[in-house]
Design a protein around this motif. Sequence first.
Motif, short mmCIF file in Angstrom:
data_model
loop_
_atom_site.label_atom_id
_atom_site.label_comp_id
_atom_site.label_asym_id
_atom_site.label_seq_id
_atom_site.Cartn_x
_atom_site.Cartn_y
_atom_site.Cartn_z
N PRO A 21 37.48 31.53 36.51
CA PRO A 21 38.94 31.59 36.50
C PRO A 21 39.55 30.49 35.62
N LEU A 22 40.58 30.83 34.86
CA LEU A 22 41.20 29.85 33.96
C LEU A 22 41.76 28.65 34.73
N LEU A 23 42.30 28.87 35.92
CA LEU A 23 42.82 27.73 36.69
C LEU A 23 41.70 26.75 37.03
N GLN A 24 40.53 27.26 37.35
CA GLN A 24 39.39 26.41 37.66
C GLN A 24 38.93 25.64 36.43
N VAL A 25 38.91 26.30 35.29
CA VAL A 25 38.53 25.65 34.04
C VAL A 25 39.51 24.53 33.72
N ALA A 26 40.81 24.81 33.84
CA ALA A 26 41.83 23.81 33.57
C ALA A 26 41.70 22.62 34.52
N HIS A 27 41.50 22.89 35.80
CA HIS A 27 41.35 21.81 36.78
C HIS A 27 40.16 20.91 36.43
N ARG A 28 39.05 21.52 36.07
CA ARG A 28 37.86 20.75 35.70
C ARG A 28 38.11 19.88 34.47
N ALA A 29 39.00 20.34 33.59
CA ALA A 29 39.32 19.59 32.37
C ALA A 29 40.40 18.54 32.61
N GLY A 30 40.92 18.48 33.84
CA GLY A 30 41.98 17.52 34.14
C GLY A 30 43.35 18.00 33.71
N ILE A 31 43.48 19.31 33.48
CA ILE A 31 44.74 19.90 33.05
C ILE A 31 45.41 20.55 34.24
N SER A 32 46.68 20.28 34.41
CA SER A 32 47.45 20.87 35.50
C SER A 32 48.30 22.02 34.97
N ILE A 33 48.04 23.20 35.51
CA ILE A 33 48.85 24.37 35.20
C ILE A 33 49.67 24.68 36.45
N PRO A 34 51.00 24.69 36.34
CA PRO A 34 51.82 24.99 37.52
C PRO A 34 51.49 26.36 38.08
N THR A 35 51.56 26.50 39.37
CA THR A 35 51.34 27.79 40.02
C THR A 35 52.47 28.05 41.01
N GLY A 36 52.64 29.28 41.33
CA GLY A 36 53.63 29.68 42.33
C GLY A 36 52.96 30.59 43.33
N CYS A 37 53.03 31.88 43.07
CA CYS A 37 52.55 32.88 44.01
C CYS A 37 51.03 33.04 44.02
N LEU A 38 50.36 32.66 42.95
CA LEU A 38 48.91 32.84 42.76
C LEU A 38 48.48 34.31 42.72
N MET A 39 49.44 35.21 42.45
CA MET A 39 49.14 36.63 42.32
C MET A 39 49.61 37.20 40.99
N GLY A 40 50.19 36.36 40.11
CA GLY A 40 50.62 36.82 38.80
C GLY A 40 52.03 37.35 38.73
N SER A 41 52.74 37.41 39.85
CA SER A 41 54.09 37.99 39.83
C SER A 41 55.18 37.03 39.41
N CYS A 42 55.04 35.76 39.74
CA CYS A 42 56.14 34.82 39.51
C CYS A 42 56.14 34.23 38.10
N CYS A 43 55.03 34.34 37.39
CA CYS A 43 54.88 33.86 36.01
C CYS A 43 54.89 32.34 35.87
N ALA A 44 54.78 31.61 36.95
CA ALA A 44 54.76 30.14 36.87
C ALA A 44 53.56 29.63 36.10
N CYS A 45 52.46 30.35 36.14
CA CYS A 45 51.21 29.90 35.52
C CYS A 45 51.00 30.50 34.14
N GLU A 46 52.04 31.07 33.55
CA GLU A 46 51.88 31.73 32.26
C GLU A 46 51.52 30.72 31.16
N VAL A 47 50.49 31.05 30.42
CA VAL A 47 50.04 30.25 29.28
C VAL A 47 49.85 31.20 28.10
N THR A 48 49.74 30.64 26.91
CA THR A 48 49.50 31.47 25.73
C THR A 48 48.09 31.21 25.21
N ILE A 49 47.29 32.23 25.20
CA ILE A 49 45.97 32.14 24.59
C ILE A 49 46.14 32.65 23.17
N GLU A 50 45.86 31.80 22.21
CA GLU A 50 46.12 32.14 20.81
C GLU A 50 45.48 33.46 20.40
#
Length: 79
Positions: A21-50
Motif C-alpha cells: 500500500p502507498l500509505l505504508q510505503v510513505a510511512h516507511r519513508a518518513g513521509i506523512s500523507i494526510p488521511t480522512g476516511c481511508l476508503m478513497g471517498s474524501c480525497c484527503a490522501c490524493e497524490v499525483t503519480i507522475e
Amino acid sequence: MTIRIRFLPDDVTVEAQPGEPLLQVAHRAGISIPTGCLMGSCCACEVTIEEWGDVRACITSVPPGSADLTINLFSDPTW
C-alpha cells in the motif's frame, strides 16, 4: 522485484514491493500523507503519480511490473 518510489517535494526515495500500500510505503519513508476516511471517498490522501495522474493513496498499492514511480505530494490546508 523492488520498485523505487520517489516522493516530491521532499526528494525522498524508498524501495517498495509490488502490492504494498502507498500509505505504508510513505510511512516507511518518513513521509506523512494526510488521511480522512481511508476508503478513497474524501480525497484527503490524493497524490499525483507522475506516471499515472491523481490517485488516492489510501486505496492504491504499488502495481506489479511497474517501473520506478515519482509521487508528488500536495497539501490541502483544510486537512
